[in-house]
Design a protein around this motif. Structure first.
Motif, PDB file in Angstrom:
ATOM      1  N   THR A  90       0.893  -1.298   0.095  1.00  0.00           N
ATOM      2  CA  THR A  90      -0.088   0.114   0.049  1.00  0.00           C
ATOM      3  C   THR A  90       0.950   1.327   0.077  1.00  0.00           C
ATOM      4  N   THR A 116       4.221   1.710   2.535  1.00  0.00           N
ATOM      5  CA  THR A 116       3.945   1.469   3.989  1.00  0.00           C
ATOM      6  C   THR A 116       4.211   0.286   4.438  1.00  0.00           C
ATOM      7  N   GLU A 117       4.677  -0.476   3.608  1.00  0.00           N
ATOM      8  CA  GLU A 117       4.717  -2.152   4.152  1.00  0.00           C
ATOM      9  C   GLU A 117       5.868  -2.751   3.487  1.00  0.00           C
ATOM     10  N   ASN A 134      -6.127   7.947   5.206  1.00  0.00           N
ATOM     11  CA  ASN A 134      -5.462   7.157   6.097  1.00  0.00           C
ATOM     12  C   ASN A 134      -6.232   7.242   7.574  1.00  0.00           C
ATOM     13  N   LYS A 135      -6.161   6.181   8.170  1.00  0.00           N
ATOM     14  CA  LYS A 135      -6.886   6.240   9.577  1.00  0.00           C
ATOM     15  C   LYS A 135      -5.815   5.360  10.573  1.00  0.00           C
ATOM     16  N   ASN A 136      -4.537   5.511  10.155  1.00  0.00           N
ATOM     17  CA  ASN A 136      -3.450   4.908  11.114  1.00  0.00           C
ATOM     18  C   ASN A 136      -2.841   6.296  11.832  1.00  0.00           C
ATOM     19  N   PRO A 137      -3.024   6.334  12.827  1.00  0.00           N
ATOM     20  CA  PRO A 137      -2.364   7.501  13.810  1.00  0.00           C
ATOM     21  C   PRO A 137      -0.851   7.525  13.558  1.00  0.00           C
ATOM     22  N   GLN A 138      -0.101   6.334  13.494  1.00  0.00           N
ATOM     23  CA  GLN A 138       1.310   6.597  13.483  1.00  0.00           C
ATOM     24  C   GLN A 138       1.461   7.089  12.008  1.00  0.00           C
ATOM     25  N   LEU A 139       1.028   6.668  11.117  1.00  0.00           N
ATOM     26  CA  LEU A 139       1.381   7.335   9.699  1.00  0.00           C
ATOM     27  C   LEU A 139       0.831   8.768   9.884  1.00  0.00           C
ATOM     28  N   THR A 140      -0.088   9.087  10.520  1.00  0.00           N
ATOM     29  CA  THR A 140      -0.466  10.592  10.404  1.00  0.00           C
ATOM     30  C   THR A 140       0.447  11.437  11.057  1.00  0.00           C
TER      31      THR A 140
END
Length: 146
Positions: A90, A116-117, A134-140
């Motif tokens: 992704t 990202t993977e 994006n819903k991943n807080p770490q990526l944000t």
């Protein structure tokens, strides 16, 4: 008396020119909308394909304005591109991108996306991708840090 009238005429002329300059230059005619809102409301149609890369210009998009208005599309930082094959990486977009489309215009555009993977394989060239927020807080956090 002539000097006062001349100064008033000059001030009026400058005021009128300034008004026309600002009214034509700084009032955008297009409507700004996020790509997600535009797709949901059928204002645009869009398809996304992998360019076979895991970084940089790695996503090809074909976007069509289905409306009779000029629109400005915002593709926000954090947009993720999900390949149809789950074994492929992704990709995530790190910066906001903007596209202006004239009424009924169809364009081809490239987006920069980044892996990202690390455990998955590079997306296949011309593989269909879907987009999501994006819903991943770490990526944000990572995007804001960069």
């Amino acid at each position: 008396m002539k000097q006062i009238a001349s100064k008033h005429l000059m001030i009026c002329t400058i005021s009128i020119c300034t008004f026309f300059l600002y009214s034509t230059t700084f009032s955008p005619s297009e409507t700004e909308i996020s790509i997600f809102e535009a797709m949901k409301s059928n204002t645009i149609s869009a398809s996304f394909q992998s360019l076979g890369k895991y970084s940089g210009n790695s996503i090809h998009a074909q976007i069509s304005n289905l409306s009779s208005k000029e629109i400005r599309i915002k593709i926000p930082a954090g947009t993720i591109y999900i390949p149809e094959n789950e074994e492929e990486q992704t990709l995530i977009q790190l910066e906001d991108d903007f596209i202006v489309l004239h009424k009924y215009e169809k364009i081809n555009h490239r987006f920069s996306g980044f892996c990202t993977e690390a455990s998955d394989i590079v997306p296949s060239i011309q593989n269909t991708m879907t987009i999501a927020q994006n819903k991943n807080p770490q990526l944000t956090k990572m995007i804001h840090y960069m």
